[in-house]
Design a protein around this motif. Structure first.
Motif, mmCIF file in Angstrom:
data_model
loop_
_atom_site.group_PDB
_atom_site.id
_atom_site.type_symbol
_atom_site.label_atom_id
_atom_site.label_comp_id
_atom_site.label_asym_id
_atom_site.label_seq_id
_atom_site.Cartn_x
_atom_site.Cartn_y
_atom_site.Cartn_z
ATOM 1 N N CYS A 133 -20.938 16.961 69.256
ATOM 2 C CA CYS A 133 -22.433 17.044 69.210
ATOM 3 C C CYS A 133 -22.676 17.186 67.685
ATOM 4 C CB CYS A 133 -22.700 18.271 69.899
ATOM 5 S SG CYS A 133 -24.534 18.659 69.771
ATOM 6 N N ARG A 134 -23.471 16.191 66.899
ATOM 7 C CA ARG A 134 -23.413 16.259 65.807
ATOM 8 C C ARG A 134 -25.196 16.649 65.301
ATOM 9 N NH1 ARG A 134 -21.693 10.687 63.016
ATOM 10 N NH2 ARG A 134 -22.804 10.048 65.005
ATOM 11 N N CYS A 135 -25.958 17.153 66.403
ATOM 12 C CA CYS A 135 -27.245 17.431 66.477
ATOM 13 C C CYS A 135 -27.596 18.950 65.981
ATOM 14 C CB CYS A 135 -28.181 16.991 67.504
ATOM 15 S SG CYS A 135 -27.855 17.722 68.868
ATOM 16 N N GLY A 136 -26.620 19.620 66.180
ATOM 17 C CA GLY A 136 -26.836 21.208 65.781
ATOM 18 C C GLY A 136 -27.383 21.853 67.284
ATOM 19 N N ALA A 137 -27.229 21.353 68.185
ATOM 20 C CA ALA A 137 -27.752 21.855 69.415
ATOM 21 C C ALA A 137 -26.532 22.858 70.111
ATOM 22 C CB ALA A 137 -28.032 20.653 70.488
ATOM 23 N N HIS A 138 -25.499 23.206 69.545
ATOM 24 C CA HIS A 138 -24.440 24.007 70.185
ATOM 25 C C HIS A 138 -25.014 24.895 70.882
ATOM 26 C CE1 HIS A 138 -22.685 21.266 67.099
ATOM 27 N NE2 HIS A 138 -21.617 21.453 67.723
ATOM 28 N N THR A 139 -25.863 25.893 70.144
ATOM 29 C CA THR A 139 -25.985 27.335 70.861
ATOM 30 C C THR A 139 -26.890 26.949 72.071
ATOM 31 O OG1 THR A 139 -26.228 28.044 68.378
ATOM 32 C CG2 THR A 139 -27.409 29.225 70.230
ATOM 33 N N THR A 140 -28.001 25.950 72.137
ATOM 34 C CA THR A 140 -28.693 25.909 73.531
ATOM 35 C C THR A 140 -27.714 25.330 74.407
ATOM 36 O OG1 THR A 140 -29.268 23.499 72.512
ATOM 37 C CG2 THR A 140 -30.838 25.450 72.112
ATOM 38 N N ILE A 141 -26.875 24.474 73.983
ATOM 39 C CA ILE A 141 -25.757 23.906 75.072
ATOM 40 C C ILE A 141 -25.100 25.142 75.750
ATOM 41 C CG2 ILE A 141 -23.779 22.711 75.341
ATOM 42 C CD1 ILE A 141 -25.064 20.672 73.555
ATOM 43 N N LEU A 142 -24.404 26.276 74.869
ATOM 44 C CA LEU A 142 -23.742 27.166 75.285
ATOM 45 C C LEU A 142 -24.792 28.170 76.255
ATOM 46 C CD1 LEU A 142 -21.638 28.022 72.160
ATOM 47 C CD2 LEU A 142 -20.929 26.900 74.126
ATOM 48 N N ARG A 143 -25.863 28.276 75.828
ATOM 49 C CA ARG A 143 -26.822 29.162 76.551
ATOM 50 C C ARG A 143 -27.122 28.539 77.718
ATOM 51 N NH1 ARG A 143 -30.373 30.532 72.026
ATOM 52 N NH2 ARG A 143 -31.847 28.908 72.680
ATOM 53 N N ALA A 144 -27.074 27.168 77.911
ATOM 54 C CA ALA A 144 -27.647 26.513 79.249
ATOM 55 C C ALA A 144 -26.302 26.643 80.216
ATOM 56 C CB ALA A 144 -27.642 25.004 79.063
ATOM 57 N N VAL A 145 -24.966 26.649 79.644
ATOM 58 C CA VAL A 145 -23.923 26.509 80.671
ATOM 59 C C VAL A 145 -23.897 28.160 81.049
ATOM 60 C CG1 VAL A 145 -21.456 26.820 80.763
ATOM 61 C CG2 VAL A 145 -22.685 24.905 79.436
ATOM 62 N N GLU A 146 -24.273 29.102 80.204
ATOM 63 C CA GLU A 146 -24.261 30.505 80.690
ATOM 64 C C GLU A 146 -25.447 30.759 81.439
ATOM 65 O OE1 GLU A 146 -22.603 32.664 76.537
ATOM 66 O OE2 GLU A 146 -24.754 32.279 76.820
ATOM 67 N N ARG A 147 -26.464 30.115 81.475
ATOM 68 C CA ARG A 147 -27.547 30.326 82.465
ATOM 69 C C ARG A 147 -27.328 29.633 83.475
ATOM 70 N NH1 ARG A 147 -33.805 29.906 80.777
ATOM 71 N NH2 ARG A 147 -34.770 30.145 82.617
ATOM 72 N N ALA A 148 -26.655 28.508 83.721
ATOM 73 C CA ALA A 148 -26.309 27.924 84.995
ATOM 74 C C ALA A 148 -25.379 28.897 85.739
ATOM 75 C CB ALA A 148 -25.321 26.572 84.682
ATOM 76 N N ALA A 149 -24.247 29.499 85.053
ATOM 77 C CA ALA A 149 -23.409 30.589 85.529
ATOM 78 C C ALA A 149 -24.069 31.640 86.242
ATOM 79 C CB ALA A 149 -22.477 31.002 84.758
ATOM 80 N N GLU A 150 -25.289 32.017 85.481
ATOM 81 C CA GLU A 150 -26.041 33.368 86.118
ATOM 82 C C GLU A 150 -26.685 32.663 87.242
ATOM 83 O OE1 GLU A 150 -27.058 34.785 81.579
ATOM 84 O OE2 GLU A 150 -29.076 34.301 82.886
ATOM 85 N N MET A 151 -27.241 31.587 87.259
ATOM 86 C CA MET A 151 -28.146 30.730 88.405
ATOM 87 C C MET A 151 -26.989 30.899 89.704
ATOM 88 S SD MET A 151 -30.101 28.135 86.487
ATOM 89 C CE MET A 151 -30.984 27.165 87.675
ATOM 90 N N LEU A 152 -26.059 30.710 89.401
ATOM 91 C CA LEU A 152 -25.014 30.182 90.588
ATOM 92 C C LEU A 152 -24.536 31.588 90.892
ATOM 93 C CD1 LEU A 152 -22.971 27.588 88.987
ATOM 94 C CD2 LEU A 152 -24.169 27.150 91.039
ATOM 95 N N GLY A 153 -24.797 32.847 90.094
ATOM 96 C CA GLY A 153 -24.235 34.080 90.719
ATOM 97 C C GLY A 153 -25.401 34.807 91.532
ATOM 98 N N GLU A 154 -26.683 34.292 91.384
ATOM 99 C CA GLU A 154 -27.750 34.838 92.068
ATOM 100 C C GLU A 154 -27.647 34.668 93.479
ATOM 101 O OE1 GLU A 154 -30.858 33.133 90.131
ATOM 102 O OE2 GLU A 154 -30.746 34.229 88.304
ATOM 103 N N PRO A 155 -28.077 35.707 94.219
ATOM 104 C CA PRO A 155 -27.592 35.458 95.854
ATOM 105 C C PRO A 155 -28.818 34.440 96.283
ATOM 106 C CG PRO A 155 -28.755 37.532 95.574
ATOM 107 C CD PRO A 155 -28.287 37.088 94.108
ATOM 108 N N SER A 156 -28.390 33.424 97.043
ATOM 109 C CA SER A 156 -29.455 32.205 97.350
ATOM 110 C C SER A 156 -30.729 32.945 98.436
ATOM 111 C CB SER A 156 -28.788 31.259 98.194
ATOM 112 O OG SER A 156 -27.643 31.708 98.824
ATOM 113 N N ALA A 157 -31.710 32.327 98.243
ATOM 114 C CA ALA A 157 -33.108 33.211 99.012
ATOM 115 C C ALA A 157 -32.739 32.696 100.420
ATOM 116 C CB ALA A 157 -34.146 32.342 98.374
#
Ligand code: FES
Ligand code: FES
Length: 157
Positions: A133-157
């Protein structure tokens, strides 16, 4: 293997042309254009799909190696809760810029989160190491994966 190789792609049985790399079958014959051609040399990660749950480049993978295997492309990952969480998280974090490399990145993130519910940042970096990825978006990409992991760890409604 008897005759032409066959595999399942996004839930459908497909007969493969024996000498054709998987990427060309996906894009040119099946119209699955989310899988991108970048380098053609397994160096950039733009063409990554899931093969039996493993993130693999498809640009050089011969059909003969796919007989009896299961392929999932970016078009189908939203059907799964891991994929749905990733798509949502990438949107919420505004991760990535070009959309060209992003589909492959999401596939590798999918393979990781399908196996590890709470990966460390180091594990995420390791899982995405094969993607350019040459656009410099690495930090947001890493945050997105972490956020997905958090979402998956939340109890479903
Ligand atoms: S196009 Fe397959 S890794 Fe670059
Ligand atoms: S998101 Fe494609 S180069 Fe960064």
């Amino acid at each position: 293997m008897n005759g032409q190789p066959r595999c399942r792609i996004n839930g459908s049985d497909v007969v493969l042309a024996a000498d054709e790399p998987l990427l060309f079958t996906l894009r040119n014959r099946l119209g699955l254009k989310a899988v991108r051609f970048g380098c053609g040399l397994e160096q950039c990660g733009a063409c990554v799909v899931l093969i039996d749950g493993e993130a693999r480049p498809s640009c050089s993978l011969p059909a003969s190696a796919l007989d009896g295997r299961t392929v999932v492309t970016p078009e189908a990952i939203g059907r799964d809760r891991v994929g749905a969480a990733l798509l949502s998280a990438f949107e919420l974090e505004q991760a990535g810029q070009c959309g060209y490399c992003l589909a492959g990145i999401v596939m590798s993130a999918f393979a990781l989160l399908a196996r590890e519910t709470n990966p460390s940042r180091a594990r995420i970096i390791e899982a995405l190491d094969g993607h350019l990825c040459r656009c410099g978006a690495h930090t947001t990409i890493l945050r997105a994966v972490e956020r997905a992991a958090e979402m998956l760890g939340e109890p479903s409604a």
